[in-house]
Scaffold this motif. Structure first.
Motif, PDB file in Angstrom:
ATOM      1  N   ASP A 103       0.643  -1.641  -0.170  1.00  0.00           N
ATOM      2  CA  ASP A 103       0.268  -0.176   0.059  1.00  0.00           C
ATOM      3  C   ASP A 103       0.916   1.089  -0.035  1.00  0.00           C
ATOM      4  O   ASP A 103       0.274   2.646   0.045  1.00  0.00           O
ATOM      5  CB  ASP A 103      -0.797  -0.311   1.092  1.00  0.00           C
ATOM      6  N   TYR A 104       1.954   1.222   0.409  1.00  0.00           N
ATOM      7  CA  TYR A 104       2.477   2.423   0.335  1.00  0.00           C
ATOM      8  C   TYR A 104       4.000   2.764  -1.186  1.00  0.00           C
ATOM      9  O   TYR A 104       4.334   4.224  -1.343  1.00  0.00           O
ATOM     10  CB  TYR A 104       4.367   2.643   1.685  1.00  0.00           C
ATOM     11  N   TRP A 105       3.100   2.182  -2.279  1.00  0.00           N
ATOM     12  CA  TRP A 105       4.261   2.265  -3.052  1.00  0.00           C
ATOM     13  C   TRP A 105       3.482   3.792  -3.806  1.00  0.00           C
ATOM     14  O   TRP A 105       2.575   3.987  -3.779  1.00  0.00           O
ATOM     15  CB  TRP A 105       4.017   1.433  -4.251  1.00  0.00           C
ATOM     16  N   GLY A 106       4.399   4.790  -3.793  1.00  0.00           N
ATOM     17  CA  GLY A 106       4.433   5.181  -4.957  1.00  0.00           C
ATOM     18  C   GLY A 106       4.538   5.501  -6.601  1.00  0.00           C
ATOM     19  O   GLY A 106       4.749   4.961  -6.916  1.00  0.00           O
ATOM     20  N   GLN A 107       5.265   6.708  -6.689  1.00  0.00           N
ATOM     21  CA  GLN A 107       5.050   6.549  -8.066  1.00  0.00           C
ATOM     22  C   GLN A 107       6.165   6.237  -8.613  1.00  0.00           C
ATOM     23  O   GLN A 107       6.141   6.181  -9.777  1.00  0.00           O
ATOM     24  CB  GLN A 107       4.281   8.182  -8.724  1.00  0.00           C
ATOM     25  N   GLY A 108       7.354   6.649  -7.789  1.00  0.00           N
ATOM     26  CA  GLY A 108       8.556   6.703  -8.917  1.00  0.00           C
ATOM     27  C   GLY A 108       8.964   7.813  -9.347  1.00  0.00           C
ATOM     28  O   GLY A 108       8.370   9.139  -9.649  1.00  0.00           O
TER      29      GLY A 108
END
Length: 115
Positions: A103-108
């Motif tokens: 759930d923590y992944w961002g856009q990078g």
């Protein structure tokens, strides 16, 4: 709500440098182990550098001696200094906790190493 916002990527020539930043919110940053991950086209996401809450650091063999991870708990920010970049470092770079949480992944942030 947890947010991890990466920045600092770009296009750089082989041998060049970039410094990535990741600002975290919604977590107690200082007690979390943090990592930088990357995903190249057609490849699985991999962990390239980690920094524990104690400050201990570790690196993937492919980046050891070239990348440096650091953190500023007051700014809830983790950094990745990348030197001597190679074309094989081209990827989208993400930060997340160690172990990561889906759930923590961002856009990078995209890093492209090319002449």
């Amino acid at each position: 709500q947890v947010q991890l916002v990466e920045s600092g990527g770009g296009l750089v020539q082989p041998g060049g440098s970039l410094r990535l930043s990741c600002v975290a919110s919604g977590i107690i940053f200082s007690i979390n182990h943090m990592g930088w991950y990357r995903q190249a086209p057609g490849k699985e996401r991999e962990l390239v550098a980690q920094i524990l809450s104690t400050g201990f650091t570790d690196y993937a063999e492919s980046v050891k001696g070239r990348f440096t991870i650091s953190r500023d708990n007051a700014k809830t920010t983790v950094y990745l200094q990348m030197n001597s970049l190679k074309p094989e470092d081209t990827a989208i770079y993400y930060c997340n906790t160690i172990p990561y949480k889906n759930d923590y992944w961002g856009q990078g942030t995209q890093v492209t190493v090319s002449s």
